[in-house]
Design a protein around this motif. Structure first.
Motif, PDB file in Angstrom:
ATOM      1  N   PHE A 156       0.828  -1.200   0.000  1.00  0.00           N
ATOM      2  CA  PHE A 156       0.000   0.000   0.000  1.00  0.00           C
ATOM      3  C   PHE A 156       0.862   1.249   0.000  1.00  0.00           C
ATOM      4  N   ILE A 157       0.237   2.343  -0.372  1.00  0.00           N
ATOM      5  CA  ILE A 157       0.870   3.653  -0.332  1.00  0.00           C
ATOM      6  C   ILE A 157       0.456   4.301   0.977  1.00  0.00           C
ATOM      7  N   ASP A 158       1.433   4.666   1.818  1.00  0.00           N
ATOM      8  CA  ASP A 158       1.096   5.164   3.156  1.00  0.00           C
ATOM      9  C   ASP A 158       0.697   6.639   3.132  1.00  0.00           C
ATOM     10  N   VAL A 159       0.526   7.212   4.328  1.00  0.00           N
ATOM     11  CA  VAL A 159      -0.016   8.563   4.462  1.00  0.00           C
ATOM     12  C   VAL A 159       0.886   9.641   3.880  1.00  0.00           C
ATOM     13  N   VAL A 160       2.171   9.350   3.684  1.00  0.00           N
ATOM     14  CA  VAL A 160       3.076  10.361   3.121  1.00  0.00           C
ATOM     15  C   VAL A 160       3.483  10.007   1.696  1.00  0.00           C
ATOM     16  N   GLY A 161       2.796   9.028   1.102  1.00  0.00           N
ATOM     17  CA  GLY A 161       3.073   8.684  -0.290  1.00  0.00           C
ATOM     18  C   GLY A 161       4.181   7.681  -0.484  1.00  0.00           C
ATOM     19  N   GLU A 162       4.675   7.100   0.609  1.00  0.00           N
ATOM     20  CA  GLU A 162       5.719   6.080   0.499  1.00  0.00           C
ATOM     21  C   GLU A 162       5.097   4.721   0.242  1.00  0.00           C
ATOM     22  N   GLU A 163       5.786   3.906  -0.553  1.00  0.00           N
ATOM     23  CA  GLU A 163       5.290   2.578  -0.871  1.00  0.00           C
ATOM     24  C   GLU A 163       5.712   1.565   0.183  1.00  0.00           C
ATOM     25  N   ILE A 164       4.710   0.835   0.709  1.00  0.00           N
ATOM     26  CA  ILE A 164       4.986  -0.356   1.516  1.00  0.00           C
ATOM     27  C   ILE A 164       5.015  -1.517   0.520  1.00  0.00           C
ATOM     28  N   THR A 165       6.181  -2.115   0.344  1.00  0.00           N
ATOM     29  CA  THR A 165       6.427  -3.064  -0.742  1.00  0.00           C
ATOM     30  C   THR A 165       5.348  -4.137  -0.835  1.00  0.00           C
ATOM     31  N   PRO A 166       4.771  -4.329  -2.020  1.00  0.00           N
ATOM     32  CA  PRO A 166       3.770  -5.388  -2.193  1.00  0.00           C
ATOM     33  C   PRO A 166       4.352  -6.769  -1.904  1.00  0.00           C
ATOM     34  N   LYS A 167       3.859  -7.405  -0.847  1.00  0.00           N
ATOM     35  CA  LYS A 167       4.332  -8.750  -0.496  1.00  0.00           C
ATOM     36  C   LYS A 167       3.236  -9.626   0.088  1.00  0.00           C
ATOM     37  N   TYR A 168       2.059  -9.052   0.341  1.00  0.00           N
ATOM     38  CA  TYR A 168       0.981  -9.804   0.977  1.00  0.00           C
ATOM     39  C   TYR A 168       0.028 -10.379  -0.066  1.00  0.00           C
ATOM     40  N   ASP A 169      -0.591 -11.497   0.282  1.00  0.00           N
ATOM     41  CA  ASP A 169      -1.568 -12.118  -0.610  1.00  0.00           C
ATOM     42  C   ASP A 169      -2.883 -11.346  -0.612  1.00  0.00           C
ATOM     43  N   GLU A 170      -3.145 -10.644   0.490  1.00  0.00           N
ATOM     44  CA  GLU A 170      -4.390  -9.892   0.609  1.00  0.00           C
ATOM     45  C   GLU A 170      -4.228  -8.826   1.677  1.00  0.00           C
TER      46      GLU A 170
ATOM     47  N   ILE B 106      -6.865  -6.425   3.971  1.00  0.00           N
ATOM     48  CA  ILE B 106      -8.251  -6.144   4.314  1.00  0.00           C
ATOM     49  C   ILE B 106      -8.336  -4.694   4.782  1.00  0.00           C
ATOM     50  N   ASP B 107      -9.491  -4.086   4.592  1.00  0.00           N
ATOM     51  CA  ASP B 107      -9.658  -2.652   4.813  1.00  0.00           C
ATOM     52  C   ASP B 107      -9.075  -2.169   6.134  1.00  0.00           C
ATOM     53  N   PHE B 108      -8.460  -0.970   6.060  1.00  0.00           N
ATOM     54  CA  PHE B 108      -7.955  -0.321   7.259  1.00  0.00           C
ATOM     55  C   PHE B 108      -9.115   0.053   8.178  1.00  0.00           C
ATOM     56  N   ALA B 109      -8.872  -0.021   9.474  1.00  0.00           N
ATOM     57  CA  ALA B 109      -9.834   0.428  10.481  1.00  0.00           C
ATOM     58  C   ALA B 109      -9.023   0.979  11.655  1.00  0.00           C
ATOM     59  N   ASP B 110      -9.214   2.276  11.922  1.00  0.00           N
ATOM     60  CA  ASP B 110      -8.521   2.905  13.047  1.00  0.00           C
ATOM     61  C   ASP B 110      -7.007   2.693  12.978  1.00  0.00           C
ATOM     62  N   ARG B 111      -6.433   2.990  11.806  1.00  0.00           N
ATOM     63  CA  ARG B 111      -4.977   3.026  11.577  1.00  0.00           C
ATOM     64  C   ARG B 111      -4.338   1.652  11.366  1.00  0.00           C
ATOM     65  N   PHE B 112      -5.128   0.584  11.341  1.00  0.00           N
ATOM     66  CA  PHE B 112      -4.547  -0.746  11.200  1.00  0.00           C
ATOM     67  C   PHE B 112      -5.287  -1.539  10.115  1.00  0.00           C
TER      68      PHE B 112
ATOM     69  N   GLY C  73       3.272   0.448   7.648  1.00  0.00           N
ATOM     70  CA  GLY C  73       3.737  -0.864   7.216  1.00  0.00           C
ATOM     71  C   GLY C  73       4.362  -1.730   8.283  1.00  0.00           C
ATOM     72  N   LYS C  74       4.411  -1.269   9.507  1.00  0.00           N
ATOM     73  CA  LYS C  74       4.992  -2.070  10.584  1.00  0.00           C
ATOM     74  C   LYS C  74       4.048  -3.210  10.937  1.00  0.00           C
ATOM     75  N   GLU C  75       4.599  -4.435  11.029  1.00  0.00           N
ATOM     76  CA  GLU C  75       3.791  -5.589  11.409  1.00  0.00           C
ATOM     77  C   GLU C  75       3.619  -5.615  12.929  1.00  0.00           C
ATOM     78  N   VAL C  76       2.486  -5.099  13.379  1.00  0.00           N
ATOM     79  CA  VAL C  76       2.194  -5.076  14.812  1.00  0.00           C
ATOM     80  C   VAL C  76       1.878  -6.489  15.298  1.00  0.00           C
ATOM     81  N   VAL C  77       1.131  -7.212  14.483  1.00  0.00           N
ATOM     82  CA  VAL C  77       0.847  -8.629  14.740  1.00  0.00           C
ATOM     83  C   VAL C  77       1.400  -9.403  13.550  1.00  0.00           C
ATOM     84  N   PRO C  78       2.397 -10.249  13.731  1.00  0.00           N
ATOM     85  CA  PRO C  78       2.985 -10.964  12.584  1.00  0.00           C
ATOM     86  C   PRO C  78       1.973 -11.896  11.936  1.00  0.00           C
ATOM     87  N   PRO C  79       2.053 -12.107  10.625  1.00  0.00           N
ATOM     88  CA  PRO C  79       1.095 -12.985   9.928  1.00  0.00           C
ATOM     89  C   PRO C  79       1.386 -14.457  10.186  1.00  0.00           C
TER      90      PRO C  79
END
Length: 331
Positions: free
Chosen positions: A131-145, A147-153, A169-175
């Motif tokens: 995804f493209i974050d709040v300042v226009g930086e790219e979080i590298t495409p690496k996920y299969d999916e 799901i919609d953001f809700a309250d910053r996550f 793009g920080k993984e707060v909860v690892p997949p």
């Protein structure tokens, strides 16, 4: 006869003259001061959408920004100008997405895009999502999916497992989990091998992943189930009511518990409000609940007081301060 022929010839000459003088136009944009921002050189031009406009030149389409700069050259067969991105395509080639970020058109092209929030755009490249974050930086495409953001996550999926990332793009909860619910009131429920736990927004495991039910926190406590017994945890994962009841459910702001075949009421600290002696306790209405004891019905309040002793054959919920009761008379 000659006169008629002359009139016909004049009509033909006049029509041909009009066609030879057909006008052509070029299009541009001016600002409110009359300054020409986009020069009148395009064959066609569309209205601006989020800082950019599609223009046509010699049968091809391009894009200009509000300074008049041609940010996409007129080399495409079709361009769609959407709120958060621009789609460009040529015949016999797949469409590509260019993302808008704060009135800037990013140059990298993606295979797909979707809006996650007003500030966050998910992008797909080579079958992976970032995804493209709040300042226009790219979080590298690496996920299969994603799901919609809700309250910053956002919940993400990778190799069949789920986790949570924040808006940078920080993984707060690892997949690594079988299922993950997004954060609510600062906590996220996770599931692994049919066991449930809770993780905080700081990434701390608050409740170990060992319980048998998908629970939630209310007023800083949660019902949990383990080996078919129920108890209550606080939001630090501490058992404040031991896991000892056969069933437990929230009844207004109290907890209805079951031991054996009998029901009672406790508060969130485990204090007994109504003894575990009733055959049935219904939901509170107007602060009063129907109870059944030894086949008879009555009422208790939220302090556990029997305001009507169970002596009736039937009782209905209180409404407007009154409750219907039924008693048999005669044989």
């Amino acid at each position: 006869m000659k006169r008629i022929i002359v009139l016909v010839l004049m009509l033909i000459v006049k029509t041909g003259f009009a066609q030879s003088k057909e006008k052509s136009f070029k299009f541009g944009f001016v600002d409110q001061t009359g300054k020409e921002i986009v020069p009148c050189k395009y064959d066609g031009i569309n209205a601006f959408e989020s800082g950019f406009a599609v223009v046509q030149l010699k049968g091809k389409s391009g894009v200009v920004d509000k300074t008049g700069k041609e940010v996409i050259r007129c080399i495409y067969d079709e361009i769609l100008n959407k709120q958060n991105w621009i789609i460009v395509s040529n015949k016999n080639a797949k469409a590509q997405y260019l993302i808008k970020s704060s009135d800037v058109l990013l140059t990298k092209k993606y295979d797909e895009a979707k809006t996650l929030s007003p500030e966050i755009t998910a992008v797909k490249l080579n079958s992976k999502w970032g995804f493209i974050d709040v300042v226009g930086e790219e979080i590298t495409p690496k996920y299969d999916e994603i799901i919609d953001f809700a309250d910053r996550f956002a919940v993400v999926k990778l190799n069949g497992k789920f986790g949570i990332v924040d808006q940078i793009g920080k993984e707060v909860v690892p997949p690594i989990y079988d299922q993950v619910q997004n954060f609510k009131d600062g906590f996220a429920v996770v599931e692994s091998n049919n066991k449930f736990g809770v993780i905080s927004e700081e990434g701390k495991i608050v409740v170990p992943v060992k319980y048998d039910m998908n629970f939630y926190f209310k007023d800083n406590v949660s019902i949990v189930k383990q080996e078919n017994k129920y108890g209550i945890l606080d939001n630090d994962g501490k058992e404040i009511v031991p896991i000892q009841y056969d069933f437990m459910v929230l009844n207004d702001d109290l907890f209805q518990v079951k031991s054996g075949e009998k029901y009672g009421l406790i508060d969130k600290t485990g204090k007994e409000i109504a003894s575990v002696k009733y055959d049935l306790i219904e939901s509170f209405k107007d602060g009063i609940a129907v109870v059944k004891l030894d086949g008879k019905y009555g009422f208790v309040d939220k302090e556990g007081k029997e305001i009507v002793t169970p002596k009736y054959e039937k009782a209905d919920d209180f409404k407007d301060g009154l409750g219907v009761v039924r008693m048999q008379v005669g044989k």
